[in-house]
Design a protein around this motif. Sequence first.
Motif, short mmCIF file in Angstrom:
data_model
loop_
_atom_site.label_atom_id
_atom_site.label_comp_id
_atom_site.label_asym_id
_atom_site.label_seq_id
_atom_site.Cartn_x
_atom_site.Cartn_y
_atom_site.Cartn_z
N ALA A 114 8.32 1.69 -1.99
CA ALA A 114 7.61 1.83 -3.26
C ALA A 114 8.36 1.06 -4.35
O ALA A 114 9.58 1.08 -4.41
N GLN A 115 7.63 0.36 -5.19
CA GLN A 115 8.22 -0.42 -6.28
C GLN A 115 7.76 0.18 -7.60
O GLN A 115 6.64 0.65 -7.72
N ILE A 117 6.85 -1.10 -10.77
CA ILE A 117 6.49 -2.29 -11.55
C ILE A 117 5.25 -1.93 -12.37
O ILE A 117 4.31 -1.34 -11.86
N ARG A 118 5.27 -2.31 -13.62
CA ARG A 118 4.11 -2.05 -14.49
C ARG A 118 2.98 -2.99 -14.07
O ARG A 118 3.18 -4.20 -13.94
N VAL A 119 1.79 -2.45 -13.84
CA VAL A 119 0.65 -3.29 -13.41
C VAL A 119 -0.60 -2.92 -14.19
O VAL A 119 -0.72 -1.83 -14.74
N ASN A 120 -1.54 -3.89 -14.21
CA ASN A 120 -2.83 -3.65 -14.85
C ASN A 120 -3.82 -3.01 -13.87
O ASN A 120 -4.71 -2.27 -14.27
N MET A 121 -3.71 -3.37 -12.61
CA MET A 121 -4.62 -2.84 -11.61
C MET A 121 -3.97 -2.97 -10.24
O MET A 121 -2.91 -3.59 -10.11
N VAL A 122 -4.62 -2.43 -9.23
CA VAL A 122 -4.01 -2.39 -7.90
C VAL A 122 -5.01 -2.83 -6.85
O VAL A 122 -6.16 -2.40 -6.85
N SER A 123 -4.56 -3.71 -5.97
CA SER A 123 -5.38 -4.08 -4.83
C SER A 123 -4.94 -3.26 -3.63
O SER A 123 -3.76 -3.18 -3.32
N GLY A 124 -5.90 -2.66 -2.98
CA GLY A 124 -5.56 -1.87 -1.81
C GLY A 124 -6.80 -1.63 -1.01
O GLY A 124 -7.91 -1.77 -1.51
N GLY B 143 -0.89 -4.81 -8.76
CA GLY B 143 -0.09 -4.13 -7.75
C GLY B 143 -0.73 -4.23 -6.37
O GLY B 143 -1.94 -4.44 -6.24
N ILE B 153 2.82 1.56 -5.19
CA ILE B 153 2.63 0.15 -4.89
C ILE B 153 3.89 -0.37 -4.21
O ILE B 153 4.98 0.16 -4.40
#
Lengths: 145, 249
Positions: A114-115, A117-124, B143, B153
């Motif tokens: 797990a990281q 990191i600040r993100v706007n959205m997530v791909s999964g 992420g 993530i």
Amino acid sequence: MRKAHRYSTIVSTLALVPYLAGTDMASSAPTRASVTAVPQDAVTIPVATRRGFADGQYTGATFDAYYGQVQTRVNIRGGQIVSIDVLDYPNHTGTSRYINRQALPMLKRQVVRAQDIRVNMVSGATLTSTAFLRSVYSALTKAGY
Amino acid sequence: MLQETRLIMGMPITICIAEGGAGARSMAEAFGYFDAVDRRFSTYKADSEISAMNAGRLCRDAISAEMREVLALAEKTRVDSDGYFDIRRPDGSLDPSGIVKGWAVRNAADLLREAGHRDFFVDAGGDIQADGVNEDGEEWRTGIRNPFAEDEIIGAVRLSNRGIATSGNYARGRHIYNPRQPGDELDDIVSMTIIGADVLEADRFATAACAMGADGIYFIEETAGLEGLMVNAAGISTQTSGFGAFEIQ
């Protein structure tokens, strides 16, 4: 990887089951419900912690996913879901290996963790497979859901 | 900034317009577009066009231009992926849902561009088109979900005017949740994330590469214009040689 066991993924999949439970299984999953209008906890907890299923193995019906047939079996012990087996899953007819790997460069490999990191959205991969959910749901119905 | 999420086609769809402002109308149009796609392509709706085709109620001459386009894309992807991607089911029916998602996100992004928006993303169940920059003027920070834990993530990438898609293979292993046998099915691929020139490219190759199993990442390595990151059931990621250029450290 401390939290990275497989439980969470399945629980979040099961979190969608109540959506399906309220719908006609022959029609589609609900549409246009506002996600923010449904508190995640309210959806997740009743399923994840629900007790009272009858112990045993329950096999769901087979449903068609775009990549093949999906059929699940839900294992209940102590009134709770302990595992979900996928009995029927895509078998790809192509048996030939696409590429001779030894002819290729070594690609970077690492253990996932797990990281922060600040993100706007997530791909999964969202486990949206309605086929999977329907099969699980049909199994849970047999277990007294 | 304007951001909204709705559940359409059985998945959360998020649209974010960084400049906000007059975006509400564009956003409503884009969501309306996803509704229309769902009505036409859902194999779970008896009155959809795809259901009518599969029931033999619609002859091939009568199908819509949208359906023709999707079928052509599906065939192109089948050829590009050496047959691994195929919308034909064993019973002879067609299920194009493996390609409709990326196609719909691309088209929704086109609608936003036509309305004059430059800085936005459209995210349908993790398949994302990201254009321009975010509210802070940075490339969109995207992420990559931990396939083993929905709320985590395992890395992040910077994207601008590109698409990203992740295909999951949770159905490949026999025990998808079995904490007592964590080493089960070590070679199974649990997720394949692809960065492409647009979300449609990313989506169709993510689906195809995932179907190839452990060889999928080599297929992506060999295909121009694509980068990818694969995670197997043992929790090991493998990334293509150009993927690192996008990574946020």
